[in-house]
Write a protein that holds these residues in place. Structure first.
Motif, mmCIF file in Angstrom:
data_model
loop_
_atom_site.group_PDB
_atom_site.id
_atom_site.type_symbol
_atom_site.label_atom_id
_atom_site.label_comp_id
_atom_site.label_asym_id
_atom_site.label_seq_id
_atom_site.Cartn_x
_atom_site.Cartn_y
_atom_site.Cartn_z
ATOM 1 N N GLU A 329 0.828 -1.206 0.000
ATOM 2 C CA GLU A 329 0.000 0.000 0.000
ATOM 3 C C GLU A 329 0.866 1.262 0.000
ATOM 4 O O GLU A 329 0.507 2.278 -0.595
ATOM 5 C CB GLU A 329 -0.935 0.006 1.211
ATOM 6 C CG GLU A 329 -2.130 -0.915 1.091
ATOM 7 C CD GLU A 329 -1.768 -2.388 1.226
ATOM 8 O OE1 GLU A 329 -2.512 -3.236 0.705
ATOM 9 O OE2 GLU A 329 -0.727 -2.687 1.853
ATOM 10 N N GLY A 330 2.016 1.172 0.688
ATOM 11 C CA GLY A 330 2.928 2.300 0.689
ATOM 12 C C GLY A 330 3.457 2.590 -0.701
ATOM 13 O O GLY A 330 3.566 3.755 -1.113
ATOM 14 N N PHE A 331 3.788 1.523 -1.436
ATOM 15 C CA PHE A 331 4.245 1.712 -2.816
ATOM 16 C C PHE A 331 3.134 2.307 -3.666
ATOM 17 O O PHE A 331 3.349 3.256 -4.427
ATOM 18 C CB PHE A 331 4.720 0.390 -3.411
ATOM 19 C CG PHE A 331 5.144 0.510 -4.845
ATOM 20 C CD1 PHE A 331 6.422 0.945 -5.161
ATOM 21 C CD2 PHE A 331 4.276 0.213 -5.881
ATOM 22 C CE1 PHE A 331 6.819 1.084 -6.486
ATOM 23 C CE2 PHE A 331 4.660 0.340 -7.204
ATOM 24 C CZ PHE A 331 5.935 0.778 -7.504
ATOM 25 N N ALA A 332 1.915 1.744 -3.536
ATOM 26 C CA ALA A 332 0.783 2.236 -4.331
ATOM 27 C C ALA A 332 0.510 3.710 -4.024
ATOM 28 O O ALA A 332 0.251 4.509 -4.936
ATOM 29 C CB ALA A 332 -0.452 1.387 -4.049
ATOM 30 N N LYS A 333 0.577 4.066 -2.765
ATOM 31 C CA LYS A 333 0.318 5.458 -2.386
ATOM 32 C C LYS A 333 1.380 6.381 -2.964
ATOM 33 O O LYS A 333 1.084 7.514 -3.382
ATOM 34 C CB LYS A 333 0.261 5.585 -0.865
ATOM 35 C CG LYS A 333 -0.211 6.946 -0.385
ATOM 36 C CD LYS A 333 -0.402 6.963 1.120
ATOM 37 C CE LYS A 333 -0.943 8.315 1.583
ATOM 38 N NZ LYS A 333 -1.156 8.346 3.058
#
Length: 738
Positions: A329-333
């Motif tokens: 999710e951190g990468f996606a954000k």
């Protein structure tokens, strides 16, 4: 040898051979034995394997005890009949150990399969382009129960189990169900959720238990050097970039593309030399890249990889953003925030090879499954890695699905495909006798060619608006030609020849450059044979190659002047642009992946001058259509004078679409000022000097044409007008009509 069986074998119990195979973890079809069963005309029976338990009781859906199970063997295998039940029913299991501790669980062997017939069909055909939605570990609700569904491809395995802390890493406890001829194994484990670490224990084709394997379609992994997969499922992020995604043009040859290549682990670190997480990287990159005017960032591979000094080019997690900087999710954000700031995202993608680490894909089911068995086809001598068997439909499908995953599910705008040349040629970096010709006796890897075409076809369908960029260093024809025209189907190709030639020229002392003049002009002979990206990448500043600044000849002032002039030539030259981090401010030392860039250098006006010049190049490149609209078209370029080797001068015109103003670029690669240097011009009138790499603000001498240039109607160089210009020493100037 101790007899572990009961003295009286129950009539409806599994055959003793089956029971022994279950207890030893060697049964290939555990769902036929374990769980609840009823043969025609027979009683309802339950069989459970739980080596921690001393007693096992079956409960109905209301929690009422239906009947105890008796030890079938003295090693944790229990069996019993349910005489009060005429048909199978919903049930739970209650356990008690020898110390009297009790616990209840739902039986994993009491659930229907997860995969459907269409999944089986597509997986078997090698056409499940979103196989990541079915394979891997997916927290889900199945039969009204929360848990995790696991599925993995291991066609030659005798047994596959999920193991982790939840079952004491005991492969006997959760053996999986094989789904027919597809070779896919699956199981739903109730109660297991996000964050559980796991691997697969596989009994290989020859009966040996292999080293524990990470999930090939895992979405998250432990932070290296730990190697287990983490139950996570597909990234859960509420995207806010729909406007960006919908606005991406399918054809970006006429768009400005200026790429800032970044290694996330060493771009910027804390004072304690700790890496930043995805959130901090996003904020820092947005601020910096936005000011610098780059259109895209390109990340060195972010797929999970065990060995940091590989920079990500030896991945084991083709569906997992590395956990070094946070969760998926951190990468996606981070991607989402970059899009919100108007910055595109490219990731390096590595389908050419994979590492030999025991927890990876090598010898996955006890056979050469993902790789070729013959080392002449399956082992990469340069990198000590394994080469994918592109001719195996399931392997090609696995890799295509990985490409789709990054582009569709993580909203990445482009994949830069690594080491394409090594894929295309069977004899790549091999001597005679070390490779196997194709079926026609040639050196072309026909399977890899079909695979690359397949990737480019699939991503067009599943991720419209995304790009693929080939790192391909040979003269292979049609790399960026559409598949429909017998090309490989990439959107762009790195121009490695341009990079090598021009760097060789720039490293010469200016007094010798006239003998190497063709190194700067030869690229225009083939500049429009492909859709090119001009790369000054990480490969040019590692392994003893020094920094970009370090390659430049002369004293300190000349080094900076040469570098600025070279960047000016690059941005003026047809082709999209790529610059590795640190190059934009003249990093002095060779890149070290374990350290931050030397940001303190920006306190030096010479270094900050290079940064300001690159910033202004980007803004000019983006604002003037002539600088980018026809990057990939011969109509976008014309030499004014490309043959002035005695003076080390290059002059040319860039044209945009009809109705846009041209840009004249002149490069003086000698350390002397040339006053009154006369060049042909496309039109008469006043011309403004838009950029000058020798401007004082960049650390230059200040020589140039600050008041502008007047072109008169006197033909020269086959052009209708001409002008006398001042050429700064080791400088590049850009002129546009007022």
């Amino acid at each position: 040898m101790t007899d572990t069986t009961t003295t009286t074998w129950p009539a409806h119990a599994p055959h003793p051979n089956d029971a022994e195979a279950i207890s030893r973890g060697m049964h290939g079809d555990p769902f036929r034995i374990l769980g609840m069963h009823q043969e025609t005309g027979g009683p309802v029976t339950v069989c459970v394997f739980s080596p921690d338990a001393a007693e096992v009781t079956v409960l109905d859906h209301k929690g009422k005890e239906v009947g105890p199970l008796e030890p079938l063997r003295n090693d944790g295998l229990f069996f019993g009949e349910m005489p009060k039940k005429r048909r199978p029913f919903d049930y739970r299991l209650k356990f008690r150990n020898a110390q009297g501790h009790e616990w209840e669980l739902l039986d994993p062997y009491g659930f229907e399969p997860i995969l459907g017939e269409m999944d089986e069909y597509l997986l078997g055909e090698g056409r499940h382009e979103e196989l990541y939605r079915r394979l891997g570990a997916h927290p889900t609700t199945h039969g009204g129960v929360e848990g995790t569904a696991f599925a993995v491809w291991a066609p030659n395995a005798r047994r596959v189990s999920v193991v982790g802390h939840f079952n004491a890493w005991d492969g006997r406890r959760h053996p999986m169900r094989r789904r027919g001829a597809t070779g896919v194994w699956e199981i739903f484990i109730p109660g297991l959720g996000m964050g559980e670490i796991y691997k697969y224990e596989i009994v290989g084709a020859y009966g040996h238990t292999l080293p524990l394997k990470a999930d090939p379609v895992g979405f998250f992994a432990q932070n290296p050097p730990e190697t287990a997969s983490v139950v996570h499922g597909m990234p859960r992020h509420e995207w806010t970039d729909s406007g960006w995604m919908q606005a991406r043009p399918a054809d970006q040859r006429s768009e400005p593309v200026s790429i800032y290549e970044v290694h996330l682990g060493s771009w910027r670190r804390t004072l304690e030399n700790e890496v930043l997480d995805y959130a901090a990287l996003a904020d820092e990159l947005i601020a910096y890249v936005g000011e610098m005017g780059f259109t895209h960032v390109e990340f060195l591979p972010v797929s999970e990889h065990p060995y940091s000094p590989s920079w990500g080019y030896q991945p084991v997690g083709m569906f997992a953003p590395t956990s070094r900087f946070g969760d998926p999710e951190g990468f996606a954000k981070m991607v989402d925030k970059l899009h919100g700031a108007g910055v595109g995202v490219i990731v390096d993608w590595v389908p050419a090879h994979f590492p030999t680490d025991a927890h990876g894909l090598g010898n996955f089911d006890g056979t050469a499954l993902y790789e070729h068995a013959d080392p002449r086809q399956g082992f990469h001598q340069d990198w000590n890695t394994l080469i994918y068997n592109f001719g195996r439909q399931e392997v090609a499908n696995f890799l295509r699905a990985s490409a789709t995953f990054w582009l569709k599910e993580l909203h990445v705008d482009a994949l830069r495909v690594d080491a394409v040349a090594s894929m295309l040629y069977l004899d790549y970096s091999r001597k005679d006798g070390e490779w196997i010709p194709n079926r026609y006796g040639g050196r072309e890897n026909l399977d890899a060619i079909d695979f690359l075409k397949g990737v480019n076809r699939v991503v067009r369908d599943y991720a419209p608006g995304s790009l693929t960029i080939a790192e391909e260093s040979t003269a292979w024809p049609g790399v960026s030609r559409p598949v429909s025209e017998d090309g490989l189907g990439f959107d762009f190709k790195w121009n490695m020849g341009w990079m090598h030639d021009t760097l060789e020229y720039m490293q010469q002392d200016p007094i010798h450059r006239k003998y190497h003049h063709h190194k700067m002009t030869f690229g225009l002979v083939y500049a429009f044979s492909e859709n090119f990206v001009l790369p000054l990448s990480h490969d040019e500043v590692v392994h003893g190659k020094g920094s970009m600044l370090g390659k430049m000849p002369g004293d300190r002032w000349q080094k900076f002047a040469n570098l600025r002039a070279y960047y000016g030539f690059m941005w003026g030259h047809p082709g999209k642009k790529l610059l590795f981090m640190g190059g934009e401010f003249g990093q002095e030392r060779e890149w070290n992946h374990d350290q931050s860039l030397d940001w303190h250098l920006l306190e030096d006006p010479h270094h900050d001058g290079v940064r300001q010049f690159v910033r202004d190049l980007n803004h000019l490149y983006r604002s003037e259509p002539a600088m980018h609209q026809r990057d990939c078209s011969p109509e976008g370029f014309r030499w004014i004078e490309g043959g002035d080797s005695e003076n080390n001068v290059f002059s040319f015109i860039r044209y945009g679409e009809e109705g846009t103003k041209p840009v004249v670029v002149v490069c003086n690669m000698a350390p002397v000022v040339r006053e009154g240097y006369r060049i042909g011009m496309p039109q008469s009138g006043n011309w403004a000097e838009r950029l000058n790499s020798d401007a004082a603000t960049y650390g230059g001498s200040g020589a140039g044409n600050g008041a502008g240039v007047r072109a008169v109607e006197e033909e020269l160089h086959g052009l209708p007008a001409s002008a006398a210009v001042t050429l700064p020493p080791l400088g590049t100037i850009f002129l546009t009509p007022e």
